[in-house]
Design a protein around this motif. Structure first.
Motif, PDB file in Angstrom:
ATOM      1  N   GLU A   1       3.758   5.854  -5.440  1.00 30.37           N
ATOM      2  CA  GLU A   1       3.612   5.994  -6.894  1.00 30.37           C
ATOM      3  C   GLU A   1       2.548   7.035  -7.231  1.00 30.37           C
ATOM      4  N   ARG A   2       1.432   7.003  -6.520  1.00 28.81           N
ATOM      5  CA  ARG A   2       0.370   7.991  -6.742  1.00 28.81           C
ATOM      6  C   ARG A   2       0.871   9.396  -6.437  1.00 28.81           C
ATOM      7  N   LEU A   3       1.610   9.520  -5.341  1.00 30.33           N
ATOM      8  CA  LEU A   3       2.148  10.825  -4.960  1.00 30.33           C
ATOM      9  C   LEU A   3       3.091  11.355  -6.033  1.00 30.33           C
ATOM     10  N   LEU A   4       3.927  10.490  -6.588  1.00 26.41           N
ATOM     11  CA  LEU A   4       4.830  10.901  -7.665  1.00 26.41           C
ATOM     12  C   LEU A   4       4.046  11.360  -8.889  1.00 26.41           C
ATOM     13  N   LYS A   5       2.984  10.632  -9.226  1.00 27.76           N
ATOM     14  CA  LYS A   5       2.145  11.024 -10.364  1.00 27.76           C
ATOM     15  C   LYS A   5       1.493  12.382 -10.104  1.00 27.76           C
ATOM     16  N   ILE A   6       1.015  12.566  -8.887  1.00 29.73           N
ATOM     17  CA  ILE A   6       0.389  13.842  -8.527  1.00 29.73           C
ATOM     18  C   ILE A   6       1.408  14.972  -8.612  1.00 29.73           C
ATOM     19  N   GLU A   7       2.613  14.744  -8.124  1.00 33.39           N
ATOM     20  CA  GLU A   7       3.656  15.767  -8.187  1.00 33.39           C
ATOM     21  C   GLU A   7       4.015  16.090  -9.635  1.00 33.39           C
TER      22      GLU A   7
ATOM     23  N   THR B   1       0.833  -1.206   0.000  1.00 32.06           N
ATOM     24  CA  THR B   1       0.000   0.000   0.000  1.00 32.06           C
ATOM     25  C   THR B   1       0.865   1.252   0.000  1.00 32.06           C
ATOM     26  N   GLN B   2       1.941   1.230   0.770  1.00 29.52           N
ATOM     27  CA  GLN B   2       2.850   2.362   0.832  1.00 29.52           C
ATOM     28  C   GLN B   2       3.507   2.608  -0.534  1.00 29.52           C
ATOM     29  N   VAL B   3       3.881   1.533  -1.214  1.00 35.92           N
ATOM     30  CA  VAL B   3       4.473   1.663  -2.552  1.00 35.92           C
ATOM     31  C   VAL B   3       3.452   2.275  -3.509  1.00 35.92           C
ATOM     32  N   LYS B   4       2.213   1.798  -3.462  1.00 31.55           N
ATOM     33  CA  LYS B   4       1.153   2.338  -4.318  1.00 31.55           C
ATOM     34  C   LYS B   4       0.932   3.824  -4.035  1.00 31.55           C
ATOM     35  N   HIS B   5       0.897   4.181  -2.767  1.00 29.79           N
ATOM     36  CA  HIS B   5       0.692   5.585  -2.395  1.00 29.79           C
ATOM     37  C   HIS B   5       1.871   6.449  -2.839  1.00 29.79           C
TER      38      HIS B   5
END
Length: 112
Positions: free
Chosen positions: A42-48, A36-40
């Motif tokens: 990755e999402r954070l990187l996409k958002i950035e 879950t932390q890895v997924k989050h």
């Protein structure tokens, strides 16, 4: 072996089995949390990345609006200059009179 030692060993074995189940369960939860932390992350990187793109686009839009504003100001100046030149041309050709030609003073008129 005596019965009490056998019961003791069986009790210890049961406790160890329960501890093993608990550890296995906790291990699975840790793995799930890490996934879950890895997924989050990755999402954070996409958002950035999306945010950086949006900031660049916003700055581009601001530059374009500034250029359009400057272009509008130049067009307005050209219109004013053309109007003044046309006005002077009409006056020079006698097609238009100066505004002072049309003005009059009521107090200079007869009867006042």
């Amino acid at each position: 072996m005596s019965v009490s030692k056998t019961n003791l060993f069986q009790g210890i074995a049961l406790i160890l089995k329960e501890m093993w189940k608990t550890c296995t369960s906790l291990s699975k939860k840790v793995v799930n949390l890490e996934e879950t932390q890895v997924k989050h992350t990755e999402r954070l990187l996409k958002i950035e990345q999306t945010n950086e793109i949006m900031v660049k686009q916003h700055l581009d839009i601001i530059d374009q609006v500034k250029q359009i504003s400057m272009l509008q100001a130049d067009i307005a100046k050209q219109i004013i200059n053309q109007h003044e030149e046309t006005d002077q041309l009409y006056k020079a050709l006698g097609l238009k009179k100066d505004l002072s030609y049309y003005s009059f003073n009521l107090y200079n008129e007869e009867g006042h």
